[in-house]
Design an enzyme around this catalytic site. Structure first.
Site, short mmCIF file in Angstrom:
data_model
loop_
_atom_site.label_atom_id
_atom_site.label_comp_id
_atom_site.label_asym_id
_atom_site.label_seq_id
_atom_site.Cartn_x
_atom_site.Cartn_y
_atom_site.Cartn_z
N ASP A 32 -52.64 5.30 -24.77
CA ASP A 32 -51.98 4.24 -25.53
C ASP A 32 -51.14 4.90 -26.61
OD1 ASP A 32 -51.85 1.20 -26.09
OD2 ASP A 32 -52.21 2.08 -28.06
N MET A 57 -42.08 7.69 -31.01
CA MET A 57 -43.50 7.53 -30.75
C MET A 57 -44.19 7.98 -32.05
SD MET A 57 -45.95 8.85 -27.63
CE MET A 57 -45.30 10.51 -27.57
N HIS A 91 -54.68 -2.02 -32.31
CA HIS A 91 -53.38 -1.39 -32.57
C HIS A 91 -53.51 -0.01 -33.18
CE1 HIS A 91 -50.89 -4.52 -31.03
NE2 HIS A 91 -51.51 -5.42 -31.76
N ASP A 124 -57.30 1.56 -28.87
CA ASP A 124 -56.74 0.81 -27.75
C ASP A 124 -56.88 1.58 -26.44
OD1 ASP A 124 -56.19 -1.06 -29.66
OD2 ASP A 124 -54.01 -0.95 -29.47
#
Length: 183
Positions: free
Chosen positions: A11, A24, A159, A164
Site C-alpha cells: 500500500d 509517493m 491511511h 493498510d
C-alpha cells in the site's frame, strides 16, 4: 497458494492521483499470512505538486517529509532488498493490492525511474478483482467495506501505508482460505 509464489501486500500514500507529476510519500508492505514480515518507508517528495485533498487524507506535510523522508532512490533500493530477503528459495514475489492499479502505478514507476527494474516484474494482483472473480460477485460488491463485512478481519484501514498493507493482506488471506474451503 503455491510455495513457488509469495504474495506481498503493498500500500502507498501519495500526494496526488498519478506518478510522474505527484509523489509517493509512504510505502508499506507485508507478506500475506505473515504480517510481521513487514517494511514501512517514508519518502522525500520528488515533486512539489500536490493535491490538497490527497495530503489531508495522508496527514503528511511535504516540507517535513523533505527533511525526514528517504530519497526515492534509497527508498526503492531498500524496498527491493526487503522483497529479495523475504522471497526465500527462489519464490516469485507477487504484488498484491487493494485497488492495485493505483498503488502499482506508483511503485512500478518509482522502481523503473530510480532503479531501472521492478522486482515484481510487470504485473500486479488486484484484491478487488480477485474477490469479484473468486466469489462470483458484481463490481459494486467489491468495496473494502463490503469485503470486511463478509470476511470479518481483525484489522482495519487507517491511511497509514503499513496498517493498510496489513489490513489488505488479512483480507486477501481470508479470501484464499474461504476459497480453499469451498473447493
Amino acid at each position: 497458494m503455491s510455495s513457488e509464489e509469495l504474495y506481498i501486500s503493498v500500500d502507498i500514500e501519495a500526494s496526488g492521483p498519478i506518478p510522474g507529476e505527484f509523489s509517493m510519500l509512504s510505502l508499506g508492505a507485508c507478506v500475506v499470512g505473515q504480517a510481521e514480515q513487514a517494511i514501512y518507508i517514508e519518502l522525500k517528495p520528488d515533486s512539489p505538486k500536490h493535491d490538497p485533498e490527497s495530503l489531508s487524507v495522508t496527514g503528511f506535510d511535504l516540507g517535513e517529509l523533505a527533511k525526514t523522508g528517504l530519497p526515492p532512490c534509497d527508498a526503492m533500493r531498500k524496498f527491493a532488498e526487503w522483497v529479495s530477503q523475504v522471497s526465500v528459495g527462489g519464490q516469485k514475489a507477487i504484488f498484491v493490492g487493494l485497488n492495485a492499479p493505483f498503488d502499482w502505478s506508483f511503485v512500478n514507476f518509482y522502481f523503473h525511474k530510480y532503479l531501472g527494474e521492478n522486482p515484481f516484474g510487470f504485473a500486479a494482483l488486484d484484491i478487488k478483482a480477485f474477490y469479484m472473480g473468486a466469489f462470483n460477485l458484481e463490481w459494486r460488491q467489491t468495496k473494502s467495506s463490503h469485503m470486511a463485512a463478509k470476511l470479518q478481519p481483525r484489522s482495519s484501514a487507517t491511511h497509514n501505508a503499513l496498517d493498510d498493507a496489513r489490513f489488505q493482506a488479512e483480507l486477501f488471506d481470508l479470501m484464499l482460505r474461504r476459497r480453499a474451503a469451498q473447493e
